[in-house]
Motif scaffolding. Structure first.
Motif, PDB file in Angstrom:
ATOM      1  N   LEU A 190       2.485   1.826   7.901  1.00 26.23           N
ATOM      2  CA  LEU A 190       3.093   0.506   8.108  1.00 26.23           C
ATOM      3  C   LEU A 190       4.219   0.601   9.126  1.00 26.23           C
ATOM      4  O   LEU A 190       4.266  -0.158  10.091  1.00 26.23           O
ATOM      5  N   GLU A 205      -4.716   4.294   1.279  1.00 26.96           N
ATOM      6  CA  GLU A 205      -5.983   3.648   1.619  1.00 26.96           C
ATOM      7  C   GLU A 205      -7.165   4.397   0.978  1.00 26.96           C
ATOM      8  O   GLU A 205      -8.152   3.803   0.607  1.00 26.96           O
ATOM      9  N   LEU A 234      -3.134   7.556   4.331  1.00 29.63           N
ATOM     10  CA  LEU A 234      -2.217   6.421   4.409  1.00 29.63           C
ATOM     11  C   LEU A 234      -2.530   5.557   5.606  1.00 29.63           C
ATOM     12  O   LEU A 234      -2.785   6.077   6.695  1.00 29.63           O
ATOM     13  N   ARG A 235      -2.494   4.237   5.391  1.00 29.04           N
ATOM     14  CA  ARG A 235      -2.457   3.309   6.522  1.00 29.04           C
ATOM     15  C   ARG A 235      -0.974   3.136   6.815  1.00 29.04           C
ATOM     16  O   ARG A 235      -0.212   2.667   5.974  1.00 29.04           O
ATOM     17  N   SER A 238      12.391  -3.250   2.543  1.00 30.78           N
ATOM     18  CA  SER A 238      11.255  -3.641   3.372  1.00 30.78           C
ATOM     19  C   SER A 238      10.654  -2.381   3.989  1.00 30.78           C
ATOM     20  O   SER A 238      11.275  -1.317   3.973  1.00 30.78           O
ATOM     21  N   ASP A 239       9.454  -2.505   4.566  1.00 25.70           N
ATOM     22  CA  ASP A 239       8.796  -1.339   5.171  1.00 25.70           C
ATOM     23  C   ASP A 239       9.662  -0.740   6.282  1.00 25.70           C
ATOM     24  O   ASP A 239       9.705   0.470   6.481  1.00 25.70           O
ATOM     25  N   ASP A 258      -0.858   1.726  -3.291  1.00 26.61           N
ATOM     26  CA  ASP A 258       0.557   2.081  -3.511  1.00 26.61           C
ATOM     27  C   ASP A 258       1.258   2.265  -2.167  1.00 26.61           C
ATOM     28  O   ASP A 258       0.675   2.787  -1.211  1.00 26.61           O
ATOM     29  N   ARG A 259       2.543   1.874  -2.152  1.00 23.85           N
ATOM     30  CA  ARG A 259       3.342   2.099  -0.945  1.00 23.85           C
ATOM     31  C   ARG A 259       4.126   3.397  -1.125  1.00 23.85           C
ATOM     32  O   ARG A 259       4.853   3.549  -2.097  1.00 23.85           O
ATOM     33  N   ILE A 301       6.291   5.198   6.347  1.00 27.65           N
ATOM     34  CA  ILE A 301       5.990   4.337   5.205  1.00 27.65           C
ATOM     35  C   ILE A 301       4.541   3.891   5.363  1.00 27.65           C
ATOM     36  O   ILE A 301       4.163   3.388   6.430  1.00 27.65           O
ATOM     37  N   GLY A 302       3.737   4.123   4.318  1.00 25.97           N
ATOM     38  CA  GLY A 302       2.326   3.766   4.421  1.00 25.97           C
ATOM     39  C   GLY A 302       1.768   3.288   3.093  1.00 25.97           C
ATOM     40  O   GLY A 302       2.392   3.443   2.042  1.00 25.97           O
ATOM     41  N   LYS A 303       0.577   2.712   3.170  1.00 25.42           N
ATOM     42  CA  LYS A 303      -0.142   2.271   1.956  1.00 25.42           C
ATOM     43  C   LYS A 303      -1.292   3.223   1.719  1.00 25.42           C
ATOM     44  O   LYS A 303      -1.990   3.609   2.666  1.00 25.42           O
TER      45      LYS A 303
END
Ligand code: ZN
Ligand code: ZN
Length: 339
Positions: A36, A70, A33-34, A141-142, A83-84, A66-68
Protein backbone atom coordinates in the motif's frame (compact mmCIF):
# COMPACT_ATOMS: atom_id res chain seq x y z
CA UNK A 1 11.15 0.90 -9.01
CA UNK A 2 14.26 -1.22 -9.40
CA UNK A 3 17.89 -0.59 -8.51
CA UNK A 4 20.07 -1.95 -11.31
CA UNK A 5 23.40 -0.21 -10.67
CA UNK A 6 25.48 1.69 -8.16
CA UNK A 7 25.83 5.38 -8.97
CA UNK A 8 26.25 8.83 -7.46
CA UNK A 9 22.94 10.57 -6.90
CA UNK A 10 24.51 13.97 -7.57
CA UNK A 11 25.38 12.92 -11.13
CA UNK A 12 22.42 10.63 -11.79
CA UNK A 13 19.10 11.90 -10.50
CA UNK A 14 17.16 8.88 -11.85
CA UNK A 15 18.99 5.94 -10.31
CA UNK A 16 15.95 3.65 -10.05
CA UNK A 17 14.18 2.21 -13.07
CA UNK A 18 10.40 1.83 -13.38
CA UNK A 19 9.84 -1.63 -14.84
CA UNK A 20 7.63 -4.73 -14.85
CA UNK A 21 8.80 -7.62 -12.69
CA UNK A 22 7.18 -11.03 -12.14
CA UNK A 23 4.91 -11.23 -9.10
CA UNK A 24 6.80 -13.04 -6.30
CA UNK A 25 5.45 -16.31 -4.86
CA UNK A 26 5.26 -16.81 -1.09
CA UNK A 27 7.12 -19.77 0.48
CA UNK A 28 5.31 -21.98 2.99
CA UNK A 29 5.97 -19.63 5.95
CA UNK A 30 5.65 -16.46 3.91
CA UNK A 31 3.05 -13.83 3.12
CA UNK A 32 2.53 -12.24 -0.27
CA UNK A 33 1.75 -8.58 0.36
CA UNK A 34 0.04 -6.12 -1.93
CA UNK A 35 2.05 -3.05 -1.00
CA UNK A 36 0.00 0.00 0.00
CA UNK A 37 2.74 2.44 1.03
CA UNK A 38 6.50 2.39 1.54
CA UNK A 39 8.60 4.94 3.42
CA UNK A 40 11.70 6.48 1.83
CA UNK A 41 14.85 6.33 3.97
CA UNK A 42 18.37 7.78 3.71
CA UNK A 43 19.66 4.19 3.79
CA UNK A 44 18.35 3.75 0.23
CA UNK A 45 20.83 6.46 -0.80
CA UNK A 46 23.62 4.56 0.99
CA UNK A 47 22.65 1.48 -1.05
CA UNK A 48 22.44 3.34 -4.37
CA UNK A 49 25.76 5.09 -3.79
CA UNK A 50 27.46 1.87 -2.73
CA UNK A 51 28.20 2.53 0.94
CA UNK A 52 26.07 -0.48 1.93
CA UNK A 53 25.66 -2.16 -1.47
CA UNK A 54 23.04 -4.85 -2.08
CA UNK A 55 24.78 -8.24 -2.54
CA UNK A 56 22.95 -8.79 -5.84
CA UNK A 57 21.37 -6.61 -8.52
CA UNK A 58 18.74 -5.89 -9.63
CA UNK A 59 17.01 -5.39 -6.28
CA UNK A 60 13.89 -3.59 -5.12
CA UNK A 61 14.65 -1.16 -2.29
CA UNK A 62 12.38 -0.09 0.55
CA UNK A 63 12.16 -1.23 4.16
CA UNK A 64 9.20 0.63 5.67
CA UNK A 65 6.43 -1.30 4.03
CA UNK A 66 2.70 -1.35 4.73
CA UNK A 67 0.82 -4.03 2.82
CA UNK A 68 -2.28 -6.22 2.75
CA UNK A 69 -1.93 -9.99 2.91
CA UNK A 70 -2.94 -11.20 -0.54
CA UNK A 71 -1.75 -14.82 -0.30
CA UNK A 72 -0.31 -16.91 2.53
CA UNK A 73 1.95 -19.98 2.46
CA UNK A 74 0.40 -23.20 3.79
CA UNK A 75 2.22 -23.03 7.16
CA UNK A 76 1.23 -19.44 7.91
CA UNK A 77 -0.76 -19.23 11.15
CA UNK A 78 -0.44 -15.67 12.48
CA UNK A 79 -2.13 -13.73 9.69
CA UNK A 80 -5.08 -14.16 7.38
CA UNK A 81 -5.90 -12.82 3.94
CA UNK A 82 -6.71 -9.11 3.98
CA UNK A 83 -4.76 -8.33 7.20
CA UNK A 84 -2.77 -5.11 7.13
CA UNK A 85 0.84 -5.68 8.14
CA UNK A 86 4.17 -3.87 8.22
CA UNK A 87 7.68 -4.97 7.23
CA UNK A 88 10.76 -3.27 8.69
CA UNK A 89 14.53 -3.33 7.99
CA UNK A 90 14.91 -6.75 9.64
CA UNK A 91 13.94 -9.24 6.92
CA UNK A 92 15.43 -12.24 8.74
CA UNK A 93 18.08 -13.33 11.25
CA UNK A 94 19.45 -16.83 11.92
CA UNK A 95 17.75 -17.44 15.27
CA UNK A 96 20.67 -19.64 16.41
CA UNK A 97 23.72 -17.47 17.08
CA UNK A 98 24.67 -15.96 20.45
CA UNK A 99 23.22 -12.59 19.41
CA UNK A 100 19.89 -14.04 18.28
CA UNK A 101 19.67 -16.12 21.47
CA UNK A 102 20.26 -13.10 23.71
CA UNK A 103 17.70 -10.67 22.28
CA UNK A 104 20.23 -8.97 19.98
CA UNK A 105 19.16 -10.33 16.62
CA UNK A 106 19.98 -6.89 15.17
CA UNK A 107 23.67 -7.89 15.54
CA UNK A 108 23.28 -11.36 13.93
CA UNK A 109 26.10 -12.06 11.44
CA UNK A 110 23.43 -13.47 9.10
CA UNK A 111 21.16 -10.43 9.47
CA UNK A 112 19.31 -9.88 6.20
CA UNK A 113 17.87 -6.46 5.45
CA UNK A 114 14.61 -5.78 3.63
CA UNK A 115 15.19 -3.93 0.37
CA UNK A 116 18.92 -4.78 0.31
CA UNK A 117 19.40 -8.53 0.90
CA UNK A 118 15.82 -9.28 -0.22
CA UNK A 119 13.37 -7.36 -2.40
CA UNK A 120 11.55 -4.61 -0.51
CA UNK A 121 8.57 -2.33 -0.86
CA UNK A 122 9.24 0.02 -3.81
CA UNK A 123 6.90 -2.30 -5.73
CA UNK A 124 3.30 -3.47 -5.98
CA UNK A 125 4.05 -6.83 -4.33
CA UNK A 126 6.58 -8.36 -1.97
CA UNK A 127 6.97 -11.50 0.14
CA UNK A 128 8.08 -11.76 3.77
CA UNK A 129 8.24 -14.47 6.45
CA UNK A 130 5.22 -14.21 8.75
CA UNK A 131 7.55 -14.00 11.78
CA UNK A 132 8.97 -10.78 10.34
CA UNK A 133 5.65 -9.01 9.76
CA UNK A 134 3.80 -6.87 12.30
CA UNK A 135 0.12 -6.08 12.71
CA UNK A 136 -0.44 -2.34 12.24
CA UNK A 137 -2.63 -0.52 14.79
CA UNK A 138 -5.85 0.74 13.18
CA UNK A 139 -5.23 4.30 14.44
CA UNK A 140 -2.63 4.90 11.70
CA UNK A 141 -3.34 5.52 8.03
CA UNK A 142 -1.28 3.51 5.53
CA UNK A 143 0.96 6.52 4.93
CA UNK A 144 1.36 7.45 8.61
CA UNK A 145 2.31 3.90 9.56
CA UNK A 146 5.17 3.47 7.05
CA UNK A 147 7.79 5.80 8.63
CA UNK A 148 7.15 4.27 12.05
CA UNK A 149 8.79 1.07 10.83
CA UNK A 150 12.29 2.49 10.35
CA UNK A 151 12.58 6.13 11.35
CA UNK A 152 10.42 5.44 14.40
CA UNK A 153 11.75 2.01 15.40
CA UNK A 154 15.42 2.97 15.02
CA UNK A 155 14.72 6.24 16.82
CA UNK A 156 13.24 4.17 19.64
CA UNK A 157 16.32 1.94 19.72
CA UNK A 158 18.61 5.00 19.68
CA UNK A 159 16.73 6.62 22.54
CA UNK A 160 17.01 3.41 24.60
CA UNK A 161 20.75 3.24 23.87
CA UNK A 162 21.30 6.76 25.24
CA UNK A 163 20.46 5.43 28.73
CA UNK A 164 18.78 8.78 29.38
CA UNK A 165 16.73 9.39 32.53
CA UNK A 166 13.87 11.77 33.26
CA UNK A 167 14.97 15.37 33.74
CA UNK A 168 18.22 15.07 31.75
CA UNK A 169 19.13 17.02 28.61
CA UNK A 170 18.99 15.36 25.18
CA UNK A 171 20.45 16.68 21.95
CA UNK A 172 19.41 15.64 18.45
CA UNK A 173 21.85 16.46 15.68
CA UNK A 174 20.06 16.23 12.33
CA UNK A 175 16.30 16.59 12.33
CA UNK A 176 14.81 14.40 9.63
CA UNK A 177 12.20 11.65 9.85
CA UNK A 178 13.79 9.90 12.84
CA UNK A 179 14.60 13.05 14.83
CA UNK A 180 11.07 14.36 14.79
CA UNK A 181 9.68 11.01 15.95
CA UNK A 182 12.26 10.82 18.77
CA UNK A 183 11.20 14.28 19.91
CA UNK A 184 7.55 13.17 20.00
CA UNK A 185 8.52 10.01 21.92
CA UNK A 186 10.55 11.92 24.50
CA UNK A 187 7.79 14.42 25.10
CA UNK A 188 5.45 11.58 25.96
CA UNK A 189 7.76 9.22 27.87
CA UNK A 190 9.89 11.80 29.66
CA UNK A 191 8.06 15.14 29.81
CA UNK A 192 10.88 16.69 31.90
CA UNK A 193 13.67 15.94 29.44
CA UNK A 194 14.66 19.09 27.54
CA UNK A 195 15.43 18.51 23.88
CA UNK A 196 18.05 20.57 21.98
CA UNK A 197 18.11 20.27 18.19
CA UNK A 198 21.03 20.95 15.85
CA UNK A 199 20.09 21.38 12.19
CA UNK A 200 21.65 23.23 9.28
CA UNK A 201 18.45 24.46 7.66
CA UNK A 202 16.47 27.28 9.36
CA UNK A 203 13.22 25.50 8.35
CA UNK A 204 14.32 22.36 10.18
CA UNK A 205 15.12 24.42 13.27
CA UNK A 206 11.72 26.15 13.13
CA UNK A 207 10.04 22.74 12.72
CA UNK A 208 11.91 21.46 15.80
CA UNK A 209 10.76 24.42 17.90
CA UNK A 210 7.17 23.90 16.67
CA UNK A 211 7.37 20.32 17.94
CA UNK A 212 8.62 21.34 21.38
CA UNK A 213 12.43 21.56 21.30
CA UNK A 214 13.59 24.04 23.99
CA UNK A 215 16.48 25.18 21.79
CA UNK A 216 17.40 24.82 18.13
CA UNK A 217 20.68 25.91 16.59
CA UNK A 218 23.16 25.22 13.83
CA UNK A 219 25.45 22.18 13.87
CA UNK A 220 28.43 24.01 15.38
CA UNK A 221 26.52 26.17 17.88
CA UNK A 222 27.13 25.83 21.59
CA UNK A 223 24.12 24.88 23.72
CA UNK A 224 23.27 26.94 26.84
CA UNK A 225 23.47 23.67 28.88
CA UNK A 226 25.80 20.71 28.48
CA UNK A 227 23.87 17.66 27.27
CA UNK A 228 23.69 14.21 28.88
CA UNK A 229 23.17 12.42 25.57
CA UNK A 230 23.03 13.30 21.89
CA UNK A 231 21.62 11.25 19.02
CA UNK A 232 23.26 11.89 15.65
CA UNK A 233 21.16 11.07 12.57
CA UNK A 234 23.29 12.89 10.00
CA UNK A 235 25.20 11.23 7.13
CA UNK A 236 28.47 13.13 7.77
CA UNK A 237 31.27 13.69 10.35
CA UNK A 238 31.17 17.36 11.33
CA UNK A 239 28.08 16.89 13.54
CA UNK A 240 29.88 14.09 15.43
CA UNK A 241 32.81 16.31 16.45
CA UNK A 242 30.57 19.28 17.17
CA UNK A 243 28.18 17.16 19.25
CA UNK A 244 31.02 15.86 21.44
CA UNK A 245 31.84 19.46 22.33
CA UNK A 246 28.34 19.93 23.77
CA UNK A 247 28.28 16.63 25.66
CA UNK A 248 28.51 16.78 29.45
CA UNK A 249 31.01 14.70 31.47
CA UNK A 250 30.00 11.02 31.35
CA UNK A 251 27.64 11.79 28.45
CA UNK A 252 26.99 9.51 25.51
CA UNK A 253 26.81 10.22 21.79
CA UNK A 254 24.70 7.67 19.91
CA UNK A 255 25.37 7.58 16.18
CA UNK A 256 22.33 6.41 14.25
CA UNK A 257 23.68 6.09 10.72
CA UNK A 258 24.31 2.88 8.83
CA UNK A 259 27.26 4.50 7.02
CA UNK A 260 28.86 7.95 7.00
CA UNK A 261 29.83 9.74 3.81
CA UNK A 262 33.54 10.40 3.27
CA UNK A 263 33.29 13.95 1.95
CA UNK A 264 34.03 15.72 5.24
CA UNK A 265 36.04 12.96 6.93
CA UNK A 266 38.92 15.44 7.42
CA UNK A 267 36.75 17.13 10.01
CA UNK A 268 37.68 14.30 12.39
CA UNK A 269 41.19 15.82 12.62
CA UNK A 270 39.59 18.60 14.65
CA UNK A 271 38.88 16.04 17.34
CA UNK A 272 40.47 17.41 20.49
CA UNK A 273 40.88 14.82 23.23
CA UNK A 274 40.32 17.08 26.28
CA UNK A 275 37.43 19.03 24.74
CA UNK A 276 35.67 16.19 22.96
CA UNK A 277 36.43 12.86 24.62
CA UNK A 278 37.97 13.18 28.07
CA UNK A 279 35.74 13.04 31.19
CA UNK A 280 34.42 9.63 30.23
CA UNK A 281 32.41 10.69 27.23
CA UNK A 282 31.18 7.71 25.20
CA UNK A 283 30.39 7.08 21.55
CA UNK A 284 28.05 4.25 20.58
CA UNK A 285 26.60 3.31 17.20
CA UNK A 286 23.14 1.89 16.47
CA UNK A 287 22.99 -1.15 14.20
CA UNK A 288 19.76 -2.33 12.56
CA UNK A 289 16.63 -3.03 14.58
CA UNK A 290 15.26 -6.09 16.35
CA UNK A 291 11.66 -7.26 16.05
CA UNK A 292 11.18 -6.22 19.68
CA UNK A 293 12.17 -2.63 18.83
CA UNK A 294 9.60 -2.52 16.03
CA UNK A 295 6.78 -4.15 18.01
CA UNK A 296 7.38 -2.07 21.16
CA UNK A 297 7.61 1.14 19.20
CA UNK A 298 4.37 0.45 17.26
CA UNK A 299 2.61 -0.11 20.60
CA UNK A 300 4.01 3.11 22.07
CA UNK A 301 3.24 5.09 18.92
CA UNK A 302 -0.40 3.95 19.02
CA UNK A 303 -0.74 4.81 22.73
CA UNK A 304 0.60 8.35 22.52
CA UNK A 305 -0.31 8.56 19.59
CA UNK A 306 2.80 9.49 17.62
CA UNK A 307 1.75 10.41 14.10
CA UNK A 308 4.57 11.34 11.77
CA UNK A 309 4.35 14.36 9.49
CA UNK A 310 4.40 12.91 5.99
CA UNK A 311 4.89 13.94 2.40
CA UNK A 312 3.42 11.52 -0.16
CA UNK A 313 4.82 10.68 -3.60
CA UNK A 314 3.56 8.30 -6.28
CA UNK A 315 5.79 5.21 -6.70
CA UNK A 316 7.10 6.51 -10.04
CA UNK A 317 8.46 9.59 -8.21
CA UNK A 318 10.72 7.57 -5.90
CA UNK A 319 13.81 9.09 -7.54
CA UNK A 320 12.57 12.62 -6.84
CA UNK A 321 11.92 11.74 -3.17
CA UNK A 322 15.45 10.32 -2.85
CA UNK A 323 17.08 13.36 -4.46
CA UNK A 324 15.16 15.64 -2.10
CA UNK A 325 16.47 13.68 0.90
CA UNK A 326 20.00 13.96 -0.54
CA UNK A 327 19.50 17.72 -0.91
CA UNK A 328 18.04 17.91 2.62
CA UNK A 329 14.65 19.13 1.41
CA UNK A 330 12.97 17.47 4.34
CA UNK A 331 10.02 18.21 6.52
CA UNK A 332 8.94 15.04 8.26
CA UNK A 333 8.96 11.70 6.45
CA UNK A 334 8.62 10.85 2.77
CA UNK A 335 6.26 8.04 1.79
CA UNK A 336 5.52 6.38 -1.55
CA UNK A 337 1.85 5.69 -2.24
CA UNK A 338 1.60 2.45 -4.19
CA UNK A 339 -2.00 1.27 -4.06
ZN1 ZN B 1 15.59 3.16 7.14
ZN1 ZN C 1 21.76 -14.93 14.48
Amino acid sequence: MVMTKICNLKENKDPLEFREMPQPKPGENELLLRVLTCGVCHTEIDEIEGRTPPPGLPVILGHQVIGKVEQAGRKVSKFKLGDRVGVAWIYSACGQCKFCRSGRENLCPDFRATGRDANGGYAEYMTVGEDFAYPIPAIFSDAEAAPLLCAGAIGYRSLNLTGLREGQNLGLTGFGASGHLVLAMVRHKYPKINVYVFARAPEERAFARDLGAVWAGDTEDETPQKLDAIIDTTPVWKPVVEALKNLDSGGRLVINAIRKEDLDKDYLLKLDYPAHLWMEKEIKSVANVSRTDVAEFLKLAAEVPIKPEIEEYPLQDANRALVEIKERKIRGAKVLRIS
